[in-house]
Structures are given as structure tokens and as C-alpha cells.
Design a protein around this motif. Structure first.
Motif, mmCIF file in Angstrom:
data_model
loop_
_atom_site.group_PDB
_atom_site.id
_atom_site.type_symbol
_atom_site.label_atom_id
_atom_site.label_comp_id
_atom_site.label_asym_id
_atom_site.label_seq_id
_atom_site.Cartn_x
_atom_site.Cartn_y
_atom_site.Cartn_z
ATOM 1 N N TYR A 402 0.815 -1.205 0.000
ATOM 2 C CA TYR A 402 0.000 0.000 0.000
ATOM 3 C C TYR A 402 0.854 1.264 0.000
ATOM 4 N N ALA A 403 0.260 2.359 -0.470
ATOM 5 C CA ALA A 403 0.922 3.675 -0.525
ATOM 6 C C ALA A 403 2.188 3.628 -1.370
ATOM 7 N N PHE A 404 2.160 2.925 -2.468
ATOM 8 C CA PHE A 404 3.304 2.772 -3.369
ATOM 9 C C PHE A 404 3.479 4.018 -4.228
ATOM 10 N N VAL A 405 4.727 4.536 -4.290
ATOM 11 C CA VAL A 405 5.001 5.709 -5.122
ATOM 12 C C VAL A 405 6.144 5.457 -6.097
ATOM 13 N N GLY A 406 6.739 4.270 -6.066
ATOM 14 C CA GLY A 406 7.770 3.928 -7.030
ATOM 15 C C GLY A 406 9.180 4.331 -6.655
ATOM 16 N N ARG A 407 9.455 4.555 -5.377
ATOM 17 C CA ARG A 407 10.806 4.912 -4.965
ATOM 18 C C ARG A 407 11.731 3.695 -5.037
ATOM 19 N N THR A 408 13.018 3.967 -4.997
ATOM 20 C CA THR A 408 14.014 2.914 -5.165
ATOM 21 C C THR A 408 13.845 1.795 -4.144
ATOM 22 N N SER A 409 13.648 2.150 -2.880
ATOM 23 C CA SER A 409 13.510 1.141 -1.833
ATOM 24 C C SER A 409 12.275 0.267 -2.066
ATOM 25 N N GLU A 410 11.199 0.859 -2.557
ATOM 26 C CA GLU A 410 9.991 0.082 -2.836
ATOM 27 C C GLU A 410 10.215 -0.875 -4.008
ATOM 28 N N MET A 411 10.870 -0.384 -5.045
ATOM 29 C CA MET A 411 11.165 -1.235 -6.203
ATOM 30 C C MET A 411 12.084 -2.389 -5.795
ATOM 31 N N GLN A 412 13.046 -2.089 -4.903
ATOM 32 C CA GLN A 412 13.956 -3.119 -4.413
ATOM 33 C C GLN A 412 13.191 -4.197 -3.640
ATOM 34 N N LEU A 413 12.241 -3.774 -2.825
ATOM 35 C CA LEU A 413 11.433 -4.715 -2.056
ATOM 36 C C LEU A 413 10.614 -5.611 -2.978
ATOM 37 N N ILE A 414 9.974 -5.020 -3.972
ATOM 38 C CA ILE A 414 9.173 -5.787 -4.922
ATOM 39 C C ILE A 414 10.037 -6.816 -5.650
ATOM 40 N N LYS A 415 11.210 -6.384 -6.071
ATOM 41 C CA LYS A 415 12.116 -7.268 -6.809
ATOM 42 C C LYS A 415 12.518 -8.476 -5.971
ATOM 43 N N LEU A 416 12.853 -8.246 -4.684
ATOM 44 C CA LEU A 416 13.270 -9.328 -3.804
ATOM 45 C C LEU A 416 12.128 -10.300 -3.518
ATOM 46 N N LEU A 417 10.947 -9.761 -3.284
ATOM 47 C CA LEU A 417 9.802 -10.625 -2.970
ATOM 48 C C LEU A 417 9.411 -11.486 -4.169
ATOM 49 N N LEU A 418 9.414 -10.915 -5.344
ATOM 50 C CA LEU A 418 9.073 -11.686 -6.545
ATOM 51 C C LEU A 418 10.114 -12.777 -6.812
ATOM 52 N N ALA A 419 11.372 -12.464 -6.534
ATOM 53 C CA ALA A 419 12.453 -13.411 -6.839
ATOM 54 C C ALA A 419 12.536 -14.560 -5.845
ATOM 55 N N ASN A 420 11.964 -14.372 -4.631
ATOM 56 C CA ASN A 420 12.127 -15.372 -3.573
ATOM 57 C C ASN A 420 10.822 -16.017 -3.122
ATOM 58 N N SER A 421 9.783 -15.932 -3.942
ATOM 59 C CA SER A 421 8.477 -16.491 -3.564
ATOM 60 C C SER A 421 8.023 -17.484 -4.624
#
Length: 475
Positions: A402-421
Motif C-alpha cells: 500500500y501507498a506505493f510511489v515507485g521509490r528505489t527502496s519500494e522497487m527493491q522490495l518488490i524485486k526481492l519478494l518476486l524473486a524469492n516467492s
């Protein structure tokens, strides 16, 4: 607005709902108030459209309703409206007096042109309603937290407690003192207290039947709170919003299944809660050095749902304290974890959150509500988030961001979760704030996310509106 003059025993009854005295005066030709409709022994002041609607009702329809249906109707009405039904027919005249549920709040004594002291009107109204009430009263709510000061309610509570009360809700003005008579009510099953100071008599033996306890904005010692909880052997639901809790309390409640706490998280120790399934913790004024989740979750092997908000962690001695890599034990039953107002740029807060995630090996649903402290933060990758790179979410099926704005830390989190699930089915990303950016920015973010590698061939990323996403139920 009611005036009843039925017999000698009822002559003292005057509802203090605004307009009663005026209605009576009009009938006696004393004032120029609008016409008053007389039905039976009741005087009721109505607007013309309401008078016409009332006169159009067929009396037999109202008279022939079963008692249980009348009870249901009255219980769904505000107290003021329930009293007004006295005019409908003789069958309805005293029915409201036998209601087993009463909710008394500001609407009973508040008017647009308040000329009388609200406290005075409160005293008169409550006294007369409780005096007229007949039979058992199992559910009583008194909400007077809007009053600047609260009169002595001890006598009112005493009347209520004589009626086999099972559900008691008292929302009092700030710093009011709770009558000690409440602690003599052994048949209580639900108790909710707000804005009061609590001191129980030494003879208190506990609430043997209480299954739900809610204490919000109350003043109470840690020792007393711990004692009350431990003397509720059947307690299943506990809600605490305690701003000032100085010492750690151990929650000893063997039947507890749901716990909602707001306050200093480090002052809570879930010691004897073998059946606890749902936990919500919201902390404020927390020092980094004080947070010890191993102590908090001392005996929580059955937890399935955990909601955590630690957005107000104080940066005490910045850099001196390090969060543990994980809990000293795994919570194997946790299926859903909600992280509220998580600051991805706050190293310590993020490390604490990750240490918990590592301790939930069977996590299936993860919700993260991102907190944006300032507009310039989040422009570089987080070293703390890299700690998730070696974690495999073997059971994670759904993620909500929630409250996603596309900052680097958010993109990094998305990338890690997709890669490890590896069994992920869908990731829901709230696009409400992102929609404020230009179309080029949004398209760039969407394109970057779509190029991230996914461990699960079934994983799909959905961009959902905030309100709509909040309404979606977990699978």
C-alpha cells in the motif's frame, strides 16, 4: 418529545428530550408553539409530514406485531426514537421500558440551542430512564465522553448492575473515576471502559464470566491491569490502549484468542496465551534499546495473524543498537503478517521487521503499508532490505503493498519478494499515490516491475486502487 400523565405513579415523568415543556404549554394554551398531536395519554410534537405519516398507519398492523418483532425494532432505534414509539398504540406504550438493551449518548440531551447545562440534563434524563425501566437489563451503553465534566454516576451504575447486566460500555469524560461497584458485577461477559481512572477494591475476586475486555485511554497501574486480566479465566478478547504503562505486565490468559494493544510494546509480555491466534501491536514512544520481541512473544505458538505498527521508534543513540537477525524461536503458525506504516528508509525499524519475517517460515499473506516520511528519502537501495535476499518464502501466496510511489527502496522490495516467492499467486500494488505522477513516470515503473524475474510462474502483479484494494478479502 413526550409528556405522560397517566396515573399517580407516572405524574413525575417528563422526558427531557428538547420540546417537552413547550408541547405541554401549547396544550394548555400558554404559548404559540406549533399544533401538538394527542394520541392516547401522550403528547407528541411532530412536523406536519410526520404527523400525516403517523395518522396513515393502520393501528391493527402495529398492534398485532409479535413481542419479539417489537423488541427487534426498538433495539435498532436510538433510545430517543424508541421512547417516541409510545404513541403508536397501547400495545407499544410501555414496551420500550422493558428493553434489555439501552444505549444512552449525547443525542438524548444535545440540542441546537443548548441553554441548559449538559451535565444537568444528563443527570435528569438518565435518572428518569433508568427509574422507568422494568425487567432485566443485560446490555447497557453510556457514552458521555463529550461532556466537559462527569457527574457522579455511581448511583446510575448501581441501578444498572442490579439488572443482571452482561454487557457494559462506559465512555466517560477524561479523568473520570470509575465507580468501584463495577467490580462487584460477577456476571459481566463484555466490559468496555474509556477515559477513566481505575482503582478496584481489595475485595475484588475477578470476573468469572468475562470473555471480552476493552480498556482505552484509561489510567491504571501495571500491577492492577495484570491482576484484572489474570482474574478473568474465560477471557477471549482483550483490547488495550494504554498511553502510560510504566512497568512490564505479563498477560496470563489461557483462553485468550484475540489481543489488540496500543502503547509501549516493550511493556507487554505474552506469557501464558496458548490459544492466542490474532495479535495487533501498535507502539509509540519506543526506544530502540527497549524493543525485545522475544520477550513480547514469550508464549505465542498458536499465532496465525500478526499486525504490527512501530512507526514511532525513537532513534535512541543512533547506530548503537542492532536488531537481531531473527527471533530465537520460529512462530510456525503465523500465516498472515501486516506491517503498517513501515518506513523503508528507517534502518532499525526495517531490520526489526525483517527479523520477524525471517521467523515466520510458513507465512502465506504479507501486507506492507509504506510510510513516506519526506519527499527526498528513498532514492537509493537499502542495505537492510538486502537481508531478504537469502530468504525463501516457500509458502507466500499473496502480497499487498500500500501507498506505493515507485521509490528505489519500494522497487527493491518488490524485486526481492518476486524473486524469492516460488508459490506466489499475486502481488497487489496500491497505485493511488503513483497516479499523481506523470504518465511517463508510471509507464516506466510498470515496465521495470514487469521485467523483474519471478520465482513463481503463476505470479501476477496487479495495480489496484487504494479503496478497492482495501475492500478485497484475503483468500
Amino acid at each position: 418529545m413526550l409528556w405522560r400523565n397517566h396515573d399517580a405513579t407516572d405524574q413525575a415523568f417528563v422526558s427531557h428530550v428538547p420540546g417537552v415543556a413547550e408541547a405541554h404549554k401549547k396544550d394548555k394554551g400558554i404559548s404559540d408553539q406549533p399544533r401538538v398531536l394527542v394520541l392516547g395519554d401522550y403528547w407528541y410534537m411532530m412536523p406536519p409530514n410526520e404527523r400525516n405519516r403517523c395518522q396513515s398507519l393502520t393501528p391493527d398492523i402495529l398492534t398485532d406485531l409479535p413481542n419479539n418483532v417489537i423488541d427487534i425494532i426498538l433495539m435498532r432505534l436510538p433510545c430517543e426514537e424508541a421512547v417516541r414509539t409510545s404513541i403508536l398504540s397501547k400495545r407499544w406504550r410501555y414496551h420500550w421500558c422493558r428493553l434489555t438493551k439501552l444505549t444512552l449518548d449525547w443525542s438524548l440531551w444535545r440540542t441546537e440551542n443548548d441553554l441548559l447545562n449538559p451535565t444537568y440534563k444528563f443527570t435528569e434524563i438518565i435518572s428518569q430512564i433508568l427509574t422507568l425501566h422494568e425487567g432485566p437489563l443485560t446490555d447497557f451503553t453510556l457514552e458521555v465522553d463529550n461532556l466537559e465534566s462527569c457527574p457522579d454516576i455511581g448511583s446510575f451504575i448501581y441501578i444498572v448492575l442490579r439488572n443482571n447486566i452482561q454487557r457494559l460500555v462506559l465512555h466517560l469524560p477524561e479523568d473520570s473515576k470509575l465507580p468501584t461497584s463495577v467490580f462487584t458485577c460477577s456476571q459481566l461477559r463484555y466490559l468496555s471502559l474509556r477515559n477513566c481512572s481505575i482503582h478496584h477494591p481489595s475485595a475484588f475476586e475477578g470476573f468469572d464470566k468475562l470473555i471480552s475486555l476493552e480498556l482505552c485511554e484509561v489510567t491504571i497501574s501495571s500491577e492492577l491491569l495484570e491482576s484484572i486480566i489474570s482474574h478473568c479465566p474465560l477471557l477471549e478478547q482483550l483490547i488495550l490502549d494504554i498511553p502510560k504503562l510504566l512497568n512490564t505486565i505479563e498477560i496470563d490468559a489461557p483462553m485468550l484468542s484475540s489481543f489488540d494493544f496500543t502503547g509501549n510494546i516493550s511493556s507487554i509480555c505474552l506469557k501464558n496465551v496458548p490459544l492466542l491466534v490474532e495479535v495487533s501491536l501498535a507502539g509509540y514512544q519506543i526506544m530502540e534499546k527497549d524493543i525485545d520481541f522475544a520477550k513480547v512473544f514469550n508464549s505465542c505458538s498458536a499465532i496465525e495473524y500478526l499486525s504490527l505498527n512501530i512507526a514511532c521508534v525513537w532513534a535512541f543513540a543512533q547506530g548503537e543498537y542492532e536488531a537481531p537477525a531473527r527471533l530465537p524461536f520460529d512462530l510456525n503458525c503465523v500465516k498472515r503478517f501486516d506491517l503498517l506504516e513501515l518506513a523503508l528508509v528507517d534502518a532499525y525499524e526495517l531490520s526489526l521487521s525483517i527479523s520477524l519475517i525471517r521467523s515466520f517460515p510458513y507465512l502465506e499473506y504479507l501486507e506492507i503499508d509504506v510510510y513516506h516520511e519526506d519527499e527526498d528519502s528513498g532514492t537509493k537501495e537499502s542495505d537492510e532490505l538486502k537481508g531478504l535476499s537469502d530468504v525463501t518464502f516457500s509458502h507466500l501466496r499473496e502480497i499487498r503493498l500500500y501507498a506505493f510511489v515507485g521509490r528505489t527502496s519500494e522497487m527493491q522490495l518488490i524485486k526481492l519478494l518476486l524473486a524469492n516467492s516460488p508459490v506466489l499467486e499475486r502481488m497487489l500494488i496500491d497505485r493511488r499515490l503513483l497516479d499523481d505522477d506523470s504518465l511517463d513516470t508510471r509507464l516506466k515503473v510498470f515496465a521495470e516491475v514487469s521485467n523483474y524475474s519471478r520465482a513463481s510462474p503463476k505470479a501476477e502483479v496487479l495495480y489496484v486502487d487504494w479503496i478497492r484494494s482495501r475492500s478485497l478479502a484475503w483468500c
